[in-house]
Scaffold this active site. Structure first.
Site, PDB file in Angstrom:
ATOM      1  N   HIS A  83      53.099   0.849  49.052  1.00  0.00           N
ATOM      2  CA  HIS A  83      51.960  -0.438  48.852  1.00  0.00           C
ATOM      3  C   HIS A  83      50.748  -0.286  48.266  1.00  0.00           C
ATOM      4  CE1 HIS A  83      50.926   0.445  53.277  1.00  0.00           C
ATOM      5  NE2 HIS A  83      49.560  -0.184  52.533  1.00  0.00           N
ATOM      6  N   ASP A 109      58.330   2.625  52.125  1.00  0.00           N
ATOM      7  CA  ASP A 109      56.806   2.935  51.927  1.00  0.00           C
ATOM      8  C   ASP A 109      56.452   4.124  51.845  1.00  0.00           C
ATOM      9  OD1 ASP A 109      54.917   1.597  51.465  1.00  0.00           O
ATOM     10  OD2 ASP A 109      53.832   1.533  53.558  1.00  0.00           O
ATOM     11  N   SER A 150      45.939   3.740  55.180  1.00  0.00           N
ATOM     12  CA  SER A 150      47.039   3.560  54.807  1.00  0.00           C
ATOM     13  C   SER A 150      47.836   4.800  53.868  1.00  0.00           C
ATOM     14  CB  SER A 150      47.478   2.323  54.323  1.00  0.00           C
ATOM     15  OG  SER A 150      47.406   1.590  54.960  1.00  0.00           O
TER      16      SER A 150
END
Length: 345
Positions: A86, A116, A193
């Protein structure tokens, strides 16, 4: 009078000795606490010094003037970088910035939105500081976990906590379950992230991926063993290969009388709600309302099990699917095809 004074002294001396002993015990306790804190600080500092230089800021440009930012970790000196899918989603351009402020162009090698994870290569990069992937199967609850990344644009931020739980499942944005996820209380924020979760040995044990909105101390990382598998698949095939049999399905309870009649232990299974006209399932004779309960002898207790079992190893080879149809157990042979993007099972 002398006897009375002597008695008072005799009473006081044990009390004083006890008080002295207590003070000594407190000092010993303080020393031990200090030693523990120093050891903890040393461990976190050592991890930050070892792995910090391998952490990069990942910037994506989706269109002119618009984009996003996350983190990544260099896993080989020639510039291979692991990050989140993402973080790089929809990127027209990618740029990496290392801990010393050096900026470099990058290109996407491959991504797997089902876990992911994404693999990026830094352009014209050589001899970059890199980190080593550890074995997430050896983790234990309570052990030290250090997160390094760029939360909210604050470069090279280090937070520490523990491995809170192992073997969690997390729903990816595609709807598929990511298995064997690590839960940690090391603080994560937007921008973390794609950054590494690191053990006290300086090994990357996970790739930080998500937080629970509104909660505190509940953060998640994709396990390093999953990352290692995705990495090898992307390097070998440019993608992660998964099987596809051409069905839409939902998790349902198997009626107890049907389970008894079929001689199975399943309480739940994956009921087929539709079949692809050109898919392997329809060609093999599977129909809507069939409840899949086994695949190659392994129990299927729902859609997530079915999707997980249809891995790349089963593509193109004959597999046996057991279903409950009108209370009877029936078996079918079929050959899974390779799943394309946005297809369920």
């Amino acid at each position: 009078m002398y006897d009375l004074i002597s008695q008072n002294i005799a009473d006081i001396e044990p009390a004083a000795a006890a008080a002295g002993s207590q003070e000594l015990g407190q000092e010993t306790s303080i020393v031990r606490d200090d030693e523990l804190l120093d050891a903890y600080s040393d461990a976190v500092t050592r991890v930050a010094d070892l792995v910090g230089p391998a952490v990069v800021r990942v910037e994506r440009v989706v269109q002119k003037g618009h984009g996003g930012m996350g983190s990544g970790v260099v896993i080989s000196p020639d510039g291979l970088v692991l990050t989140n899918s993402h973080v790089v989603e929809g990127a027209k351009e990618l740029r990496l910035t290392d801990s010393e402020g050096r900026s470099m162009e990058a290109r996407l090698i491959g991504e797997d939105s089902d876990t992911d994870l994404a693999l990026v290569r830094a352009g014209a990069a050589r001899h970059l500081p890199s980190a080593q992937l550890g074995d997430s199967k050896k983790l234990r609850r309570g052990q030290l976990a250090v997160a390094i990344g760029n939360p909210l644009g604050f470069e090279s931020t280090v937070t520490a906590g523990v491995v809170s739980a192992l073997g969690r499942s997390l729903r990816a944005r595609t709807g598929r379950l990511i298995e064997d996820v690590i839960q940690t209380d090391a603080a994560l924020n937007p921008g973390n992230s794609g950054g590494p979760l690191v053990s006290s040995r300086g090994e990357v044990i996970g790739i930080n991926t998500a937080v629970i909105a509104g909660a505190q101390g509940i953060c998640f990382a994709v396990a390093s063993n999953t990352a290692q598998y995705v990495l090898s698949q992307i390097l070998q095939h440019g993608r992660v290969r998964r099987g596809f049999i051409g069905v839409a399905a939902q998790t349902v309870a198997v009626p107890r009388r049907h389970a008894r009649a079929a001689g199975i232990d399943n309480n739940f299974g994956a009921m087929i709600t539709g079949t692809d006209p050109n898919g392997p399932a329809q060609a093999a004779g599977l129909m809507s309302y069939d409840i899949v309960v086994r695949l190659d002898g392994e129990p299927v207790t729902g859609v997530d099990d079915l999707i997980r079992m249809l891995n790349g190893d089963r593509i193109g080879r004959s597999v046996e699917v057991d279903v409950v149809r009108r209370g009877q157990l029936r078996s079918f042979k079929l050959r899974p095809a390779e799943r394309q993007a946005a297809k369920a099972a």
